[in-house]
Design a protein around this motif. Sequence first.
Motif, PDB file in Angstrom:
ATOM      1  N   VAL A   1      -6.618   3.442   4.472  1.00  0.00           N
ATOM      2  CA  VAL A   1      -7.127   4.873   3.692  1.00  0.00           C
ATOM      3  C   VAL A   1      -7.738   5.670   5.002  1.00  0.00           C
ATOM      4  CG1 VAL A   1      -8.912   5.478   2.534  1.00  0.00           C
ATOM      5  CG2 VAL A   1      -7.642   3.756   1.820  1.00  0.00           C
ATOM      6  N   ARG A   2      -8.256   5.097   6.089  1.00  0.00           N
ATOM      7  CA  ARG A   2      -8.768   5.905   7.042  1.00  0.00           C
ATOM      8  C   ARG A   2      -7.599   6.540   7.729  1.00  0.00           C
ATOM      9  NH1 ARG A   2      -9.557   4.744  12.632  1.00  0.00           N
ATOM     10  NH2 ARG A   2     -11.506   5.823  13.526  1.00  0.00           N
TER      11      ARG A   2
ATOM     12  N   TRP B   1      -9.205  -0.404   4.294  1.00  0.00           N
ATOM     13  CA  TRP B   1     -10.097   0.531   4.962  1.00  0.00           C
ATOM     14  C   TRP B   1      -9.246   1.189   6.195  1.00  0.00           C
ATOM     15  CZ3 TRP B   1     -11.610   0.310  10.346  1.00  0.00           C
ATOM     16  CH2 TRP B   1     -12.430   1.190  10.448  1.00  0.00           C
TER      17      TRP B   1
ATOM     18  N   PRO C   1      -3.726   2.763  -1.921  1.00  0.00           N
ATOM     19  CA  PRO C   1      -5.158   2.619  -2.367  1.00  0.00           C
ATOM     20  C   PRO C   1      -5.910   4.022  -2.008  1.00  0.00           C
ATOM     21  CG  PRO C   1      -4.644   1.480  -0.216  1.00  0.00           C
ATOM     22  CD  PRO C   1      -3.415   1.985  -0.399  1.00  0.00           C
ATOM     23  N   THR C   2      -6.829   4.199  -2.929  1.00  0.00           N
ATOM     24  CA  THR C   2      -7.615   5.467  -2.774  1.00  0.00           C
ATOM     25  C   THR C   2      -8.966   5.146  -2.323  1.00  0.00           C
ATOM     26  OG1 THR C   2      -8.291   5.240  -5.008  1.00  0.00           O
ATOM     27  CG2 THR C   2      -6.291   6.770  -4.676  1.00  0.00           C
ATOM     28  N   LYS C   3      -9.551   3.873  -2.506  1.00  0.00           N
ATOM     29  CA  LYS C   3     -10.647   3.535  -2.010  1.00  0.00           C
ATOM     30  C   LYS C   3     -10.439   2.316  -1.008  1.00  0.00           C
ATOM     31  CE  LYS C   3     -13.106   6.210  -4.474  1.00  0.00           C
ATOM     32  NZ  LYS C   3     -13.769   7.488  -4.028  1.00  0.00           N
ATOM     33  N   SER C   4     -11.224   2.126  -0.076  1.00  0.00           N
ATOM     34  CA  SER C   4     -11.090   0.788   0.922  1.00  0.00           C
ATOM     35  C   SER C   4     -11.363  -0.198   0.303  1.00  0.00           C
ATOM     36  CB  SER C   4     -12.133   1.113   1.966  1.00  0.00           C
ATOM     37  OG  SER C   4     -12.139   2.527   2.656  1.00  0.00           O
ATOM     38  N   TRP C   5     -12.275  -0.618  -0.717  1.00  0.00           N
ATOM     39  CA  TRP C   5     -12.469  -1.866  -1.521  1.00  0.00           C
ATOM     40  C   TRP C   5     -10.947  -2.127  -2.274  1.00  0.00           C
ATOM     41  CZ3 TRP C   5     -12.336  -1.772  -6.654  1.00  0.00           C
ATOM     42  CH2 TRP C   5     -12.562  -0.527  -7.429  1.00  0.00           C
ATOM     43  N   HIS C   6     -10.215  -1.159  -2.514  1.00  0.00           N
ATOM     44  CA  HIS C   6      -9.181  -1.668  -3.107  1.00  0.00           C
ATOM     45  C   HIS C   6      -8.427  -2.922  -2.270  1.00  0.00           C
ATOM     46  CE1 HIS C   6      -8.856   2.255  -5.705  1.00  0.00           C
ATOM     47  NE2 HIS C   6      -9.930   1.454  -5.983  1.00  0.00           N
TER      48      HIS C   6
ATOM     49  N   TYR D   1       0.563  -1.197  -0.031  1.00  0.00           N
ATOM     50  CA  TYR D   1       0.094   0.058   0.007  1.00  0.00           C
ATOM     51  C   TYR D   1       0.954   1.087  -0.098  1.00  0.00           C
ATOM     52  CZ  TYR D   1      -3.817  -3.103   1.662  1.00  0.00           C
ATOM     53  OH  TYR D   1      -4.511  -4.179   1.771  1.00  0.00           O
TER      54      TYR D   1
END
Length: 247
Positions: free
Chosen positions: A230-231, A227, A106-111, A101
């Motif tokens: 990204v958070r 998640w 990743p720009t989205k959690s689901w990535h 990472y």
Amino acid sequence: MFKRILSTACYTGAIAALLLTLMQSLWITPLILQAEVFESADVPHEHVQERPAHEHAVGAHEHEHDAEAWSPADGWQRTLSTFGGDLVVAVGFALLLCALYNLRSPTKSWHGVLWGLAGYGTFYLAPSAGLPPELPGTMAAELSSRQDWWGVTALATAIGLGLLVFGRHWLWRVVAVLLIAAPHIYGAPQPAHHHTLAPGELQAQFRVASMLVNATFWIALGGLSGWWYVRQQAGESITSGSPFATR
């Protein structure tokens, strides 16, 4: 950066390890215990004959060592030992994901789920195509040769998937396919005579259960780590943009 990687790996690895242990306790362990019954029942009593005194002495000495060796009993000891192993593995894989990472954030959690699926393909699906999970009492090839093939297969699959996803030229994609296929074309090490004490139905159940349990583990690990990463990134951006942030 180091704090973000470490905290993400520890938290998400612990949660994924708990989930993995729960699934193993409910689904995998009962199948292993059934296989161990068949393995224990296959003791060749008819070959036990009178032996010379020195052989009895050696056998007694070996028996003493076996008696001293500790192994977890069925129940809470086995579950706790399983969780300890799962925790080490889950945190290790989470550290690997978080390091990736950091290279490609990743720009989205689901990535994270996509990275988890890549890990599932690399560390389970590809090696299992040649060396499927086996129950106790199954004849297998030499351990060192299996470990070598497993490591080469995982490495080749990881590099191949990276080239497939991030390679910009078609030639890299051809190299990727060849890398992924090469260990399977060469072939996994197999025993001279394949033999298993457990029934075929039990073996099939074990392989399906292992496949689904590992898929759930990797999806959970990838999703949670993505998640959380990204958070934390979003929180750091807000903090750095605050007028009260230290410059």
